[in-house]
Design a protein around this motif. Sequence first.
Motif, PDB file in Angstrom:
ATOM      1  N   GLU A 126       0.832  -1.208   0.000  1.00 28.35           N
ATOM      2  CA  GLU A 126       0.000   0.000   0.000  1.00 28.35           C
ATOM      3  C   GLU A 126       0.867   1.259   0.000  1.00 28.35           C
ATOM      4  O   GLU A 126       0.501   2.266  -0.601  1.00 28.35           O
ATOM      5  N   ARG A 190       7.661  13.141   1.972  1.00 32.83           N
ATOM      6  CA  ARG A 190       6.732  12.016   1.880  1.00 32.83           C
ATOM      7  C   ARG A 190       7.318  10.915   0.990  1.00 32.83           C
ATOM      8  O   ARG A 190       7.242   9.732   1.319  1.00 32.83           O
ATOM      9  N   GLU A 193      10.148   9.194   3.003  1.00 27.15           N
ATOM     10  CA  GLU A 193       9.614   8.325   4.059  1.00 27.15           C
ATOM     11  C   GLU A 193       8.977   7.072   3.464  1.00 27.15           C
ATOM     12  O   GLU A 193       9.117   5.975   4.001  1.00 27.15           O
ATOM     13  N   GLY A 194       8.266   7.260   2.354  1.00 27.57           N
ATOM     14  CA  GLY A 194       7.630   6.107   1.718  1.00 27.57           C
ATOM     15  C   GLY A 194       8.654   5.121   1.185  1.00 27.57           C
ATOM     16  O   GLY A 194       8.538   3.906   1.397  1.00 27.57           O
ATOM     17  N   PHE A 197      10.405   3.322   4.045  1.00 27.57           N
ATOM     18  CA  PHE A 197       9.542   2.279   4.620  1.00 27.57           C
ATOM     19  C   PHE A 197       9.536   1.042   3.724  1.00 27.57           C
ATOM     20  O   PHE A 197       9.634  -0.091   4.207  1.00 27.57           O
TER      21      PHE A 197
ATOM     22  N   ALA B  28       3.436   9.090  15.522  1.00 24.40           N
ATOM     23  CA  ALA B  28       4.525   9.666  14.727  1.00 24.40           C
ATOM     24  C   ALA B  28       5.864   9.477  15.428  1.00 24.40           C
ATOM     25  O   ALA B  28       6.879   9.186  14.784  1.00 24.40           O
ATOM     26  N   PRO B  34       4.431   6.795   8.676  1.00 23.89           N
ATOM     27  CA  PRO B  34       5.357   7.424   7.726  1.00 23.89           C
ATOM     28  C   PRO B  34       4.628   7.928   6.483  1.00 23.89           C
ATOM     29  O   PRO B  34       3.620   7.345   6.064  1.00 23.89           O
ATOM     30  N   ALA B  35       5.163   8.997   5.900  1.00 24.57           N
ATOM     31  CA  ALA B  35       4.680   9.465   4.591  1.00 24.57           C
ATOM     32  C   ALA B  35       3.194   9.802   4.615  1.00 24.57           C
ATOM     33  O   ALA B  35       2.484   9.538   3.643  1.00 24.57           O
ATOM     34  N   ALA B  37       0.902   8.388   6.069  1.00 24.25           N
ATOM     35  CA  ALA B  37       0.046   7.203   6.142  1.00 24.25           C
ATOM     36  C   ALA B  37      -0.715   7.158   7.466  1.00 24.25           C
ATOM     37  O   ALA B  37      -0.409   7.888   8.401  1.00 24.25           O
ATOM     38  N   ASP B  57       0.051  15.546   7.702  1.00 24.75           N
ATOM     39  CA  ASP B  57       1.074  15.010   8.604  1.00 24.75           C
ATOM     40  C   ASP B  57       0.369  14.518   9.866  1.00 24.75           C
ATOM     41  O   ASP B  57      -0.134  15.307  10.655  1.00 24.75           O
ATOM     42  N   HIS B 103       0.767   2.141   9.953  1.00 25.52           N
ATOM     43  CA  HIS B 103       1.619   1.326   9.086  1.00 25.52           C
ATOM     44  C   HIS B 103       2.894   1.010   9.849  1.00 25.52           C
ATOM     45  O   HIS B 103       3.799   1.844   9.909  1.00 25.52           O
ATOM     46  N   HIS B 176      -0.300  -3.709   3.934  1.00 21.73           N
ATOM     47  CA  HIS B 176      -0.861  -2.392   4.145  1.00 21.73           C
ATOM     48  C   HIS B 176      -0.690  -1.921   5.594  1.00 21.73           C
ATOM     49  O   HIS B 176       0.019  -0.961   5.849  1.00 21.73           O
TER      50      HIS B 176
END
Lengths: 210, 210, 210, 210
Positions: A126, A190, A193-194, A197, B28, B34-35, B37, B57, B103, B176
């Motif tokens: 995701e 973002r 960080e994505g 991850f 956080a 992260p990102a 999510a 955020d 996540h 996810h």
Amino acid sequence: MTSLHETALPVPAASAVEALAAFGRFAAARGWVPATAGNFSVRLDAGHALVTRSGIDKGNVGAADVAVVPLAGPIPAGMSAETPLHLARYRADARIGAIVHVHTLAATVLSRADAMQGAVRFAGFEMQKALAGVSTHESAVELPIFANDQDTAALAERVETRLAASSVPGYLLAGHGLYAWGATMSDARRHLEGLEFLLACTLEERRLAP
Amino acid sequence: MTSLHETALPVPAASAVEALAAFGRFAAARGWVPATAGNFSVRLDAGHALVTRSGIDKGNVGAADVAVVPLAGPIPAGMSAETPLHLARYRADARIGAIVHVHTLAATVLSRADAMQGAVRFAGFEMQKALAGVSTHESAVELPIFANDQDTAALAERVETRLAASSVPGYLLAGHGLYAWGATMSDARRHLEGLEFLLACTLEERRLAP
Amino acid sequence: MTSLHETALPVPAASAVEALAAFGRFAAARGWVPATAGNFSVRLDAGHALVTRSGIDKGNVGAADVAVVPLAGPIPAGMSAETPLHLARYRADARIGAIVHVHTLAATVLSRADAMQGAVRFAGFEMQKALAGVSTHESAVELPIFANDQDTAALAERVETRLAASSVPGYLLAGHGLYAWGATMSDARRHLEGLEFLLACTLEERRLAP
Amino acid sequence: MTSLHETALPVPAASAVEALAAFGRFAAARGWVPATAGNFSVRLDAGHALVTRSGIDKGNVGAADVAVVPLAGPIPAGMSAETPLHLARYRADARIGAIVHVHTLAATVLSRADAMQGAVRFAGFEMQKALAGVSTHESAVELPIFANDQDTAALAERVETRLAASSVPGYLLAGHGLYAWGATMSDARRHLEGLEFLLACTLEERRLAP
């Protein structure tokens, strides 16, 4: 001549300095800029970027720790050897407003493990949707890996040639770290960080099934 | 008609916004959102919930970052695609007062590793007692896993059908992340922390004996 | 005689105490000085160093938690048994201005795993450039490992004999931890962070291919 | 009779409450008390201890979150089921001034992995010296493991029988967590941090050579 050139440089807004400082605090808290590693930048206008200087504590960036750099050069003294990688990205894509580079453990280890394949591949996460333009996990994302090179001008050329055909907002330098960018610093963060991850999850999966 | 409907929406108390903001800061700090999510919600009354907006955020949630959503819809613009998963839970169980979705690395990796089995199983951990209704470690807990789906309305239906027979206050979406809930935000957070700890321990045990 | 000697000790500047305190807060936040472990020092002049006392919380160092120590001894009461390792380094190399010693997980585990080889070897990491004198990743760095010894005076002698032929600003004590140094506390910290990052990456790579 | 008994309870000094609160903040920051898990206590006098209540956020302990408990009982309502384990330790050893219990990942995983052997064994680590009475790494430390049991009165009896022959200031409950103690809260925390570091290193070594 240098002084004439410097006179022409735009004065960065306090908000541009603060964008770099805030990202630096965030990255330092996560341990992503150890030993003064990493560098970040924001575009100031069509011809200039504000870039962190070399050798400074990236978790404590102030106005004296950044410099205005013309995208076409010359690069002032005291800048990171990787500054050409930032400038080349800004020149290649006018939509890019911010670029961040950090040294994370997952990025470093996977960039070495998959260096021969030239990319780390993510599918079914995701989190892939954190990347601009990705709207479903039912896709695959290829994060490019480039061999590290102390000749960063030559490296920048190789990077840009390949990135012309990539839609992923980041890449890895083998044994070195992760680059990410976006239209704004928020977007760049973002994306970083994505991608981090996704790299950390992938590293975990390799541990389970080496 | 939309404006009439909006007029009827309850005004959330400052404490409801702060409950979402405080959980966001907690999540956080642990790197669980992260990102941008993740998404969190609290029930406001029998027909409405307060839900975090998309793309913000999650570590810095303010009054402008949340929206009142009728449990029966319609869902306002700017909400996460996963909002239907929250609403369906509130409609299915009147005792639920808060829902959190994050996540984490362990949740993401194990939800993929065990996707075919449809659940991660925990047995013999004292931490199982963090889940409402569990009073001994001498039991087994099955955390359901669902295949991820970008059609979250259809996904919500599949989730609710199976959850009708589950007493565990949480589930995984494969690749996810983790959902958890409780009567209050404190309960939802305790369930989330307990499930995440169980997942992290299980991931460690898989590493030792892959 | 002792009182005459003590009279001659230099009074440390507040900035010297603060350098030790600031490093301690940094190390404690990362969990590198568990259980009051670790010790740090700065050179005061050609004949003296300021060193943290034994048994104190290294995350909360104040003026009462440090002591001026003559490089040639005697070592005051209440100092760490490892103080001779600091003094020997300062005596051996006049360019050293600060020394830090911490207990990290990667340092402890790899110092045991590679104890028989007598070194951990790093090659191809950009982070090698964090070490003074290294200008490219296309090199190899050997971090020496010494068998741990409760007779630290004898240990210091063995360490110095071997370090005379090493250009790496740090070493490992097997099952014990990591030492690093530099011309200033900033340099010592950069070397420590760089070496710890290299150790953590190497430990990850061993997990993937044990 | 209960009310007479309660009248006789000592009033805890603010410093005793703060000792529990400060340890809780430390443990919460490290993620060692997830989901309201864990409990801590300090001895008030020969017959009483101050103990954290059940179900509270251990990272935010205030005066209302602790209770004075007679070492010989009765245990007030709202206390953790594990309170008898604290009381039995204080009764068995008059030198103990503080006891802490946390849920860490390494403690949980190793306590399950080595449950059949009844102990985790550490040898050759400098960190063993963090434990009272250990003066060299050239020794072995056996951290006892007990099977978990929801009948904590019976469990306390089994624990105390075996601890009479152990000099290590801590033990593990299988699948549950780590207990440690000391003459003062500082000593208890140093023992806990030292044992957790030894467990974390041992878990790493098992990953490298499973």
